[in-house]
Structures are given as structure tokens and as C-alpha cells.
Design a protein around this motif. Structure first.
Motif: not given
Length: 146
Positions: A12-17, A19-29
């Protein structure tokens, strides 16, 4: 018939960026925490008391001195911060390079099988027949007409 793909965003915000950033940060942590535990235990094995601490990622991230009390501050810094940090950065860079290559597609410049199909004998004969139906029963240099 499948519905055609659109370029419309799926959130609804217009971008999946984000979401991808959240998953990337969680994966990196998660990767950094797991590597901090592993390298901290390896450092403790080689330099400290030699006992392995239980798998507690949050303690390895926030309080490594509680997991490995016999290690010096410099060894804790190297074993539980610097080395896993370098490994995590290497994993992130590798993942980013692979993601960019996957998103860009194949750029090898070589023809694929689908590109060559119109140039093969079967396709040429079919095209010739469709252009000149009178060639249907004739023999050609490429073989008998089918």
C-alpha cells in the motif's frame, strides 16, 4: 489464461523496498549474532578456558563478557565483534552482488535456444510453406517437404 503481470507495487505504500530492507537487516543481525557466538566460542577454545558457551545470540551480541568471562577485553573485541563483523559484511556484499546479477538477467550476449528456433530447418520449411503454399509437394535442398 493467466493474468498479465503489471508493474504496480504490491504494497500500500508503493514499494517493497522497506520490506526488503527489513528482511535484510534482520538477516544481517541474525548472521552477525550467530557468527559472534561461533567465533567467540572458537576464540575461547584457542585463547581462553576452552569451554563452549550455550547458544545465546543476544548475550553474544550484547554481553559477550558474560558468556566468556575468562577472555580478555581485546580478545572479546576481536573474537566476538571484529571477526564476525567482517564475515557479516562479506556475506552482505556477496548477497548484494548475487541479487544484482539475478535481477539484471543474463547479459552474456549468446543466443538462447528460443532465439535460434526460427533459423532451424523445420521452422524455415514451415515459413516457406506459409508464404508459398504451392511449395507443399516439392523437394528442396533441405530435404523433402512435409
Amino acid at each position: 489464461m493467466p493474468s498479465p503481470r503489471t508493474n504496480a507495487p504490491s504494497t500500500t505504500t508503493g514499494s517493497d523496498a522497506l520490506l526488503y530492507l527489513l528482511f535484510g537487516v534482520l538477516g544481517a543481525v541474525m548472521a552477525f549474532g550467530s557468527l559472534a557466538w561461533l567465533t567467540g566460542n572458537l576464540t575461547n577454545t584457542f585463547v581462553g578456558s576452552g569451554t563452549w558457551a550455550p547458544f545465546r545470540v543476544t548475550d553474544a551480541l550484547l554481553h559477550p563478557d558474560v558468556l566468556w568471562p575468562t577472555l580478555s577485553t581485546s580478545m572479546l573485541m576481536v573474537g566476538a565483534r571484529v571477526v564476525p563483523g567482517l564475515f557479516t559484511v562479506a556475506l552482505i556484499v556477496t548477497a548484494a552482488v548475487l541479487w544484482v546479477r539475478w535481477r539484471s538477467g543474463s547479459k552474456s550476449g549468446l543466443a538462447r535456444k528460443a532465439d535460434l528456433a526460427p533459423l532451424l530447418d523445420k521452422e524455415i520449411v514451415a515459413k516457406a510453406k506459409s508464404l508459398r503454399p504451392s511449395l507443399g509437394g516439392r523437394e528442396s535442398k533441405r530435404g523433402p517437404s512435409r
